[in-house]
Every structure is written in structure tokens, then in C-alpha cells.
Design a protein around this motif. Sequence first.
Motif, PDB file in Angstrom:
ATOM      1  N   GLU A  30       0.838  -1.207   0.000  1.00  0.00           N
ATOM      2  CA  GLU A  30       0.000   0.000   0.000  1.00  0.00           C
ATOM      3  C   GLU A  30       0.871   1.254   0.000  1.00  0.00           C
ATOM      4  OE1 GLU A  30      -4.194   1.350   2.115  1.00  0.00           O
ATOM      5  OE2 GLU A  30      -2.777   0.093   3.224  1.00  0.00           O
ATOM      6  N   PHE A  31       0.439   2.257  -0.728  1.00  0.00           N
ATOM      7  CA  PHE A  31       1.227   3.492  -0.832  1.00  0.00           C
ATOM      8  C   PHE A  31       0.319   4.650  -1.257  1.00  0.00           C
ATOM      9  CE2 PHE A  31       1.367   1.166  -4.833  1.00  0.00           C
ATOM     10  CZ  PHE A  31       0.991   2.122  -5.763  1.00  0.00           C
ATOM     11  N   GLU A  32       0.866   5.869  -1.154  1.00  0.00           N
ATOM     12  CA  GLU A  32       0.208   7.063  -1.692  1.00  0.00           C
ATOM     13  C   GLU A  32       0.839   7.376  -3.039  1.00  0.00           C
ATOM     14  OE1 GLU A  32       0.647   9.942   1.534  1.00  0.00           O
ATOM     15  OE2 GLU A  32      -1.515   9.790   1.856  1.00  0.00           O
ATOM     16  N   TYR A  33      -0.012   7.706  -4.010  1.00  0.00           N
ATOM     17  CA  TYR A  33       0.420   7.842  -5.395  1.00  0.00           C
ATOM     18  C   TYR A  33       0.494   9.318  -5.794  1.00  0.00           C
ATOM     19  CZ  TYR A  33       0.001   7.573 -10.528  1.00  0.00           C
ATOM     20  OH  TYR A  33       0.182   7.716 -11.874  1.00  0.00           O
ATOM     21  N   ILE A  34       1.662   9.721  -6.300  1.00  0.00           N
ATOM     22  CA  ILE A  34       1.842  11.082  -6.820  1.00  0.00           C
ATOM     23  C   ILE A  34       1.623  11.039  -8.328  1.00  0.00           C
ATOM     24  CG2 ILE A  34       3.399  13.054  -7.031  1.00  0.00           C
ATOM     25  CD1 ILE A  34       4.952  11.967  -4.630  1.00  0.00           C
ATOM     26  N   SER A  35       0.483  11.527  -8.772  1.00  0.00           N
ATOM     27  CA  SER A  35       0.173  11.567 -10.200  1.00  0.00           C
ATOM     28  C   SER A  35       0.649  12.896 -10.788  1.00  0.00           C
ATOM     29  CB  SER A  35      -1.334  11.423 -10.423  1.00  0.00           C
ATOM     30  OG  SER A  35      -2.005  12.572  -9.950  1.00  0.00           O
ATOM     31  N   LEU A  36       0.595  13.015 -12.100  1.00  0.00           N
ATOM     32  CA  LEU A  36       1.000  14.261 -12.756  1.00  0.00           C
ATOM     33  C   LEU A  36       0.171  15.435 -12.270  1.00  0.00           C
ATOM     34  CD1 LEU A  36       1.520  12.971 -16.411  1.00  0.00           C
ATOM     35  CD2 LEU A  36       3.296  13.682 -14.806  1.00  0.00           C
ATOM     36  N   SER A  37      -1.108  15.202 -11.992  1.00  0.00           N
ATOM     37  CA  SER A  37      -1.987  16.290 -11.546  1.00  0.00           C
ATOM     38  C   SER A  37      -1.705  16.726 -10.112  1.00  0.00           C
ATOM     39  CB  SER A  37      -3.456  15.872 -11.674  1.00  0.00           C
ATOM     40  OG  SER A  37      -3.732  14.754 -10.855  1.00  0.00           O
ATOM     41  N   ASN A  38      -0.904  15.948  -9.380  1.00  0.00           N
ATOM     42  CA  ASN A  38      -0.569  16.292  -7.996  1.00  0.00           C
ATOM     43  C   ASN A  38       0.642  17.210  -7.890  1.00  0.00           C
ATOM     44  OD1 ASN A  38      -1.588  13.037  -7.142  1.00  0.00           O
ATOM     45  ND2 ASN A  38      -2.551  14.873  -6.324  1.00  0.00           N
ATOM     46  N   VAL A  39       1.254  17.541  -9.020  1.00  0.00           N
ATOM     47  CA  VAL A  39       2.441  18.389  -8.988  1.00  0.00           C
ATOM     48  C   VAL A  39       2.184  19.684  -9.757  1.00  0.00           C
ATOM     49  CG1 VAL A  39       4.859  18.611  -9.669  1.00  0.00           C
ATOM     50  CG2 VAL A  39       4.025  16.471  -8.686  1.00  0.00           C
ATOM     51  N   GLU A  40       2.296  20.781  -9.030  1.00  0.00           N
ATOM     52  CA  GLU A  40       2.241  22.115  -9.601  1.00  0.00           C
ATOM     53  C   GLU A  40       3.650  22.696  -9.556  1.00  0.00           C
ATOM     54  OE1 GLU A  40      -0.580  24.230  -7.244  1.00  0.00           O
ATOM     55  OE2 GLU A  40      -2.311  23.161  -8.079  1.00  0.00           O
ATOM     56  N   PRO A  41       3.913  23.799 -10.260  1.00  0.00           N
ATOM     57  CA  PRO A  41       5.273  24.350 -10.232  1.00  0.00           C
ATOM     58  C   PRO A  41       5.785  24.581  -8.811  1.00  0.00           C
ATOM     59  CG  PRO A  41       4.001  25.414 -11.952  1.00  0.00           C
ATOM     60  CD  PRO A  41       3.041  24.539 -11.189  1.00  0.00           C
ATOM     61  N   GLY A  42       6.737  23.771  -8.406  1.00  0.00           N
ATOM     62  CA  GLY A  42       7.394  23.968  -7.121  1.00  0.00           C
ATOM     63  C   GLY A  42       6.845  23.192  -5.954  1.00  0.00           C
ATOM     64  N   ARG A  43       5.737  22.436  -6.144  1.00  0.00           N
ATOM     65  CA  ARG A  43       5.179  21.765  -4.973  1.00  0.00           C
ATOM     66  C   ARG A  43       4.305  20.575  -5.356  1.00  0.00           C
ATOM     67  NH1 ARG A  43       0.424  25.885  -2.829  1.00  0.00           N
ATOM     68  NH2 ARG A  43      -0.657  26.135  -4.829  1.00  0.00           N
ATOM     69  N   ILE A  44       4.159  19.678  -4.365  1.00  0.00           N
ATOM     70  CA  ILE A  44       3.247  18.543  -4.479  1.00  0.00           C
ATOM     71  C   ILE A  44       1.965  18.916  -3.752  1.00  0.00           C
ATOM     72  CG2 ILE A  44       2.873  16.119  -3.896  1.00  0.00           C
ATOM     73  CD1 ILE A  44       5.942  15.781  -3.919  1.00  0.00           C
ATOM     74  N   VAL A  45       0.833  18.764  -4.418  1.00  0.00           N
ATOM     75  CA  VAL A  45      -0.448  19.147  -3.828  1.00  0.00           C
ATOM     76  C   VAL A  45      -1.327  17.907  -3.670  1.00  0.00           C
ATOM     77  CG1 VAL A  45      -0.373  21.491  -4.735  1.00  0.00           C
ATOM     78  CG2 VAL A  45      -1.441  19.705  -6.097  1.00  0.00           C
ATOM     79  N   GLY A  46      -2.126  17.911  -2.627  1.00  0.00           N
ATOM     80  CA  GLY A  46      -2.985  16.760  -2.339  1.00  0.00           C
ATOM     81  C   GLY A  46      -4.435  17.062  -2.594  1.00  0.00           C
ATOM     82  N   PRO A  47      -5.277  16.125  -2.182  1.00  0.00           N
ATOM     83  CA  PRO A  47      -4.924  14.864  -1.518  1.00  0.00           C
ATOM     84  C   PRO A  47      -4.379  13.835  -2.506  1.00  0.00           C
ATOM     85  CG  PRO A  47      -7.285  14.973  -1.837  1.00  0.00           C
ATOM     86  CD  PRO A  47      -6.749  16.298  -2.306  1.00  0.00           C
TER      87      PRO A  47
END
Length: 405
Positions: A30-47
Amino acid sequence: MIDGWREVLLGDIAEIDLQNLGSKTKPDFEFEYISLSNVEPGRIVGPLEKCKFADAPSRARRIVGEGDILISTVRPNLLGFARVGSDHRKCIASTGFAVVKLNKSFEESYIFHLLFTHQLRAQFHALVVGSNYPAINSNDVKKLRIVAPPLFEQRKIAKILSTWDQAIEVVEELISNSQAQKKALMQQLFFGEERVFGESWSEVSIGELGEISGAGVDKKTKADEKSVRLLNYLDVLNKDYIFDKDLDHWVTAPDRQIASCDIQKGDIFFTPSSETRSDIAHSAVATENICGSVYSYHVVRLRLHELWDLNFSAYAFKSPHFFRQAYQLCEGSGQRYVLSQRYFRQMTVHVPSIQTQRTIGIILRTMDEEIAKFKAIATVLHQEKKALMQQLLTGNRRVKMESTK
């Protein structure tokens, strides 16, 4: 080349995509997934989406660690780059990212800031120009040319830029908190009416409120028609107010359309269609009579039968209750969604007395003005940091180094 600085390829100073989940990964991992839509310029955004390997998207493969840099290889011109902090060190990222793990002779923060400079953006542009699909691959990332000073100077530059990042982060947190407070207050004001103001509100359908018209003007220009300014879809989407000074798209229209598609103070315009359901039925109100202007056929006009407070009009159609109706009533195939006038007329809003409208309008307008001030400060900070980056990261401006004695 500046004295003491050197040019290297990113692949010579970093490991790219060092670790990936393999086919033998346990299905219940089990893990949390960082998709392309979770990354904005300079930061990772959730959930972030929580997944088990057996059910995860096929792209969920890149193993990341604290200090890694994520570079979006899909549309890199959008600057989907972020650093992995302690909060995300155990996440799995999309294969749409190149995961960069620098060796210890280079400062991670320095290299990360370098990605946003004109020099690196020009390299990304050269890699995708002319291609049918604007994407690069990990080999392209390895060939990025990096110009850097000695490590101690990298760290000094990174420290200076991090100070600006901290200031920007504080202001953006103020913006986020203010927006959350406004959202919560709107929910209370529009659905806790009797508790807040001690009066009953009327639930009224859009069809009862006023005259609805969607027969707007197209974007064409004809020699035998009069020139007018056009109120477009984007003049309404994610806006609250429509001002005369903001309309600058010129088209032509016949006299009958100029008369029937005019824009008067208090007119409320809506977005009846979009590629996503969440953009349906967004509204903005005209703050004045806008002479020599007409509205586009891509928006719908509501002209109220009765006088409303102008500020209240800007917020009355932005409640979760209203958007939920639009989400459910719009029709589409997944490519385009449309809210028909028949269903639009059936949607309802809650309306209080004119005195309560004025009170609510003033409260929410004041909150928006505060948010706008914070956004203006954030914009200035971003611009100043960008200018400083261009100076420091190119060596045009050198940092003062302490004596080594």
C-alpha cells in the motif's frame, strides 16, 4: 564561463529513475500515489490517492525518497517540478516523472531552482518543439546542461532563494486559510439563514427569478456589421464581477443582436457547458451598464425581474447546493457537458430580504478584497524571486562569501 563555474550534464551528477516497483511487488503493498496532476510548479499538492499495488494505475511505479526532484516529462513547459519532502518520502510517483537523485557534490535546492530559469526552460522547449506530443523521456533529462558554481556557493545561493520561498509560503498559507474561512462562512450564511439572521429565505427557481437568454453573438467579423466588444466564456469562469475595462475582444454584430444581447448592470452570466462538470454554471455579475458590448453564445444571461444587491448577486450562485444541482443536471458523453436551459430553469437558489442581501454582500466582498491583497503580495514576491534567480543562477550577480581564514 564564469571563473570557478562549470557545465555538466544532469545525468553525470545524478541518478535518474534509480528505483521502480517491479512485477514481483506484493499485491497488497500500500502506498500514496503522486500523479501528474498532484504536482504544480514547485510543490506537491494533495490529496494523494491511496493505492494497493494490485489496483494501482499502471503508471504508479517510480520509487521516491526525501530530497529527490520530480521532473514532469509530460508537457515540461508547464513546469511540473517538485522536491520530495519528508511528508512524501514513502510515496510512489507516476512514470510520467523523471526522479532525480543528485550526488553529494551538488546542492539539491540549487539544481531545483535552476529548472525554472530561462536557460533550462529553453532546453525543455527545444526538446518538445515540433513533436506531435509535447513530452520528453528520461534520456532527455540526463542530457540537460547544468551550469553551476562550487558547492559552497551553490549552498549560499540556495539559502538566499529559500528565504524567498519561506516568505511566499507564508503569504500563500494566508490566502489558503482566508479562502477556507470564506467557504465555511458562505455555507453558514446560505444554509444557516434562520440561525444567523433570524428570517426565512425563499427557495426560488432560476426560471422564476428573471429572463434567461442564451442566444448570444459569435466571434466572427463581417464588414457590413457594427464593431462591438464581446463578453466571453473566460470573462465569466472563476470570476465574481464583470467590469467594462476588462472587455477587450472585438467582433461585429447586426443591430438586432446588439440590442438583444446587451449587458446591463446587475445582469448575471453563467457558463452552460464545459469539458468538465465542475466548470458548469459558474457565474459573474455585471457591475455597470457596459455600452457597445454583447455577450457570447458560449454564456447564458439571467436578467432579474427584481432588484438584488449587486454583491449578493456575485455570490448567490456559488454555494455547494447550487453547484451540486448543476453537476447532476448537466448532460454529456465525457468529452463535453452541457446544462440545457430547461434544466437550468429548474435549479433553485435561496433568497433573503434585500437588507440581508446587502449584509451578506458586504461581508463576502470584504473577505475577497482581503484575499486579493494577499494575492497581490504573493505575485510581487514571485516576480522579485524570479528576477533574483535569473541574476544568481547565471552568475550575473555573485553572492558574498565569508572568509575561509
